[in-house]
Motif scaffolding. Structure first.
Motif, PDB file in Angstrom:
ATOM      1  N   GLU A 138      26.704 134.200  -7.302  1.00 19.07           N
ATOM      2  CA  GLU A 138      26.149 133.245  -6.226  1.00 19.07           C
ATOM      3  C   GLU A 138      26.929 131.887  -6.263  1.00 19.07           C
ATOM      4  N   LEU A 139      27.376 131.427  -7.493  1.00 17.25           N
ATOM      5  CA  LEU A 139      28.244 130.317  -7.629  1.00 17.25           C
ATOM      6  C   LEU A 139      29.458 130.673  -6.834  1.00 17.25           C
ATOM      7  N   ARG A 140      30.162 131.666  -6.946  1.00 15.72           N
ATOM      8  CA  ARG A 140      31.506 132.116  -6.263  1.00 15.72           C
ATOM      9  C   ARG A 140      31.142 131.804  -4.708  1.00 15.72           C
ATOM     10  N   GLN A 141      30.051 132.379  -4.362  1.00 16.97           N
ATOM     11  CA  GLN A 141      29.673 132.438  -2.673  1.00 16.97           C
ATOM     12  C   GLN A 141      29.452 131.111  -2.392  1.00 16.97           C
ATOM     13  N   ARG A 142      28.730 130.148  -3.042  1.00 15.35           N
ATOM     14  CA  ARG A 142      28.552 128.720  -2.812  1.00 15.35           C
ATOM     15  C   ARG A 142      29.720 128.154  -2.938  1.00 15.35           C
ATOM     16  N   ILE A 143      30.618 128.242  -3.779  1.00 15.94           N
ATOM     17  CA  ILE A 143      32.129 127.670  -3.792  1.00 15.94           C
ATOM     18  C   ILE A 143      32.862 128.046  -2.710  1.00 15.94           C
ATOM     19  N   ALA A 144      32.607 129.417  -2.430  1.00 14.99           N
ATOM     20  CA  ALA A 144      33.814 129.602  -1.417  1.00 14.99           C
ATOM     21  C   ALA A 144      33.123 129.094   0.012  1.00 14.99           C
ATOM     22  N   ALA A 145      31.571 129.027   0.149  1.00 15.14           N
ATOM     23  CA  ALA A 145      31.234 128.306   1.572  1.00 15.14           C
ATOM     24  C   ALA A 145      31.596 126.841   1.378  1.00 15.14           C
ATOM     25  N   LEU A 146      31.611 126.365   0.331  1.00 17.80           N
ATOM     26  CA  LEU A 146      31.788 124.951   0.187  1.00 17.80           C
ATOM     27  C   LEU A 146      33.435 124.675   0.662  1.00 17.80           C
ATOM     28  N   ALA A 147      34.033 125.543  -0.038  1.00 15.55           N
ATOM     29  CA  ALA A 147      35.610 125.377   0.176  1.00 15.55           C
ATOM     30  C   ALA A 147      35.788 125.673   1.741  1.00 15.55           C
ATOM     31  N   ILE A 148      35.037 126.680   2.473  1.00 13.04           N
ATOM     32  CA  ILE A 148      35.527 126.883   3.474  1.00 13.04           C
ATOM     33  C   ILE A 148      35.041 125.901   4.477  1.00 13.04           C
ATOM     34  N   GLU A 149      33.809 125.234   4.171  1.00 13.69           N
ATOM     35  CA  GLU A 149      33.110 124.113   4.720  1.00 13.69           C
ATOM     36  C   GLU A 149      34.276 122.862   4.804  1.00 13.69           C
ATOM     37  N   ARG A 150      34.739 122.761   3.582  1.00 13.45           N
ATOM     38  CA  ARG A 150      35.421 121.414   3.416  1.00 13.45           C
ATOM     39  C   ARG A 150      36.936 121.762   3.965  1.00 13.45           C
ATOM     40  N   ALA A 151      37.456 122.901   4.028  1.00 11.97           N
ATOM     41  CA  ALA A 151      38.633 123.167   4.768  1.00 11.97           C
ATOM     42  C   ALA A 151      38.396 123.065   6.109  1.00 11.97           C
ATOM     43  N   GLU A 152      37.225 123.415   6.741  1.00 17.05           N
ATOM     44  CA  GLU A 152      37.070 123.222   8.025  1.00 17.05           C
ATOM     45  C   GLU A 152      37.033 121.797   8.258  1.00 17.05           C
ATOM     46  N   SER A 153      36.263 121.011   7.560  1.00 21.03           N
ATOM     47  CA  SER A 153      36.118 119.548   7.793  1.00 21.03           C
ATOM     48  C   SER A 153      37.445 118.870   7.770  1.00 21.03           C
ATOM     49  N   GLN A 154      38.271 119.307   6.978  1.00 22.85           N
ATOM     50  CA  GLN A 154      39.664 118.873   6.771  1.00 22.85           C
ATOM     51  C   GLN A 154      40.488 119.026   7.951  1.00 22.85           C
TER      52      GLN A 154
END
Length: 178
Positions: A138-154
Motif C-alpha cells: 500500500e505504501l509503494r502504491q501511495r509513493i508511486a501515486a505521489l511520485a506520478i502526481e509530482r512528476a505530472e505537476s513538475q
C-alpha cells in the motif's frame, strides 16, 4: 411304704384298744411328712427323672443350636470381611487408575495447549508478515501515486503547450510503432 402305713395304724390300734389312725396333726406330723416324702420319692422319681431328662435334652439342643448359629455367624463374618477386603482393594485400584488418568489427561492438555500456543504464534507471525507486506504494498502504491502526481505537476510546470504536444506524439509513436 404301704407296710409302714399299716404298721402305724396297727400301733395306734394296740394303744387305744382297737384299729385306727391318729389324726392329731401335732403328734403325727413327722410321720405324715415321712410318708409324704416316701410317696413322692417312690412315685415322683420316674416323673421327675423324665422331666429332668427332657429338660436336659432341650438345654443340650438349645446349646447345640446356639453353637451352630455361632459357627454360621463366624463363617458369614469371615466371608463379609473377605468381601470388604476385596472391595477396598478394588477401590484402591480404581483410585490409582483415576489418578493415572488424571495425570495423563493433564499431560495431554498441557501438550495440546503447547501445540495451540505454537500454532497461534505461527498464525500471528503469518498475520504480521502478511500485514507488513500489505502495508508495504500500500505504501509503494501511495509513493508511486505521489511520485506520478509530482512528476505530472513538475512536467506541467516545465512543459508548455508545444512541448506537451511533441511529447504526446513521441509517446504515441513508440506505442503505435509508427
Amino acid at each position: 411304704m404301704m407296710s409302714t402305713i399299716l404298721l402305724l395304724a396297727a400301733t395306734e390300734a394296740v394303744e387305744e384298744g382297737g384299729f385306727g389312725l391318729n389324726l392329731d396333726i401335732f403328734e403325727t406330723n413327722l410321720i405324715n411328712l415321712a410318708i409324704l416324702v416316701g410317696l413322692l420319692v417312690y412315685f415322683g422319681r420316674k416323673v421327675l427323672g423324665q422331666i429332668l431328662s427332657e429338660r436336659r435334652a432341650k438345654i443340650a439342643q438349645a446349646i447345640q443350636e446356639a453353637e451352630d448359629r455361632q459357627k454360621k455367624a463366624a463363617a458369614l463374618l469371615a466371608e463379609q470381611q473377605k468381601k470388604l477386603a476385596q472391595a477396598q482393594a478394588t477401590a484402591e485400584r480404581i483410585r490409582k487408575e483415576a489418578e493415572q488418568r488424571a495425570k495423563d489427561a493433564q499431560a495431554a492438555i498441557a501438550s495440546q495447549t503447547e501445540k495451540d500456543i505454537q500454532r497461534l504464534k505461527e498464525i500471528a507471525a503469518q498475520d504480521l508478515t502478511s500485514e507488513q507486506e500489505r502495508v508495504i504494498a500500500e505504501l509503494r502504491q501511495r509513493i508511486a501515486a505521489l511520485a506520478i502526481e509530482r512528476a505530472e505537476s513538475q512536467l506541467k510546470a516545465q512543459l508548455d503547450e508545444s512541448a506537451q504536444q511533441t511529447l504526446i506524439e513521441r509517446s504515441i509513436a513508440q506505442l503505435g510503432g509508427r
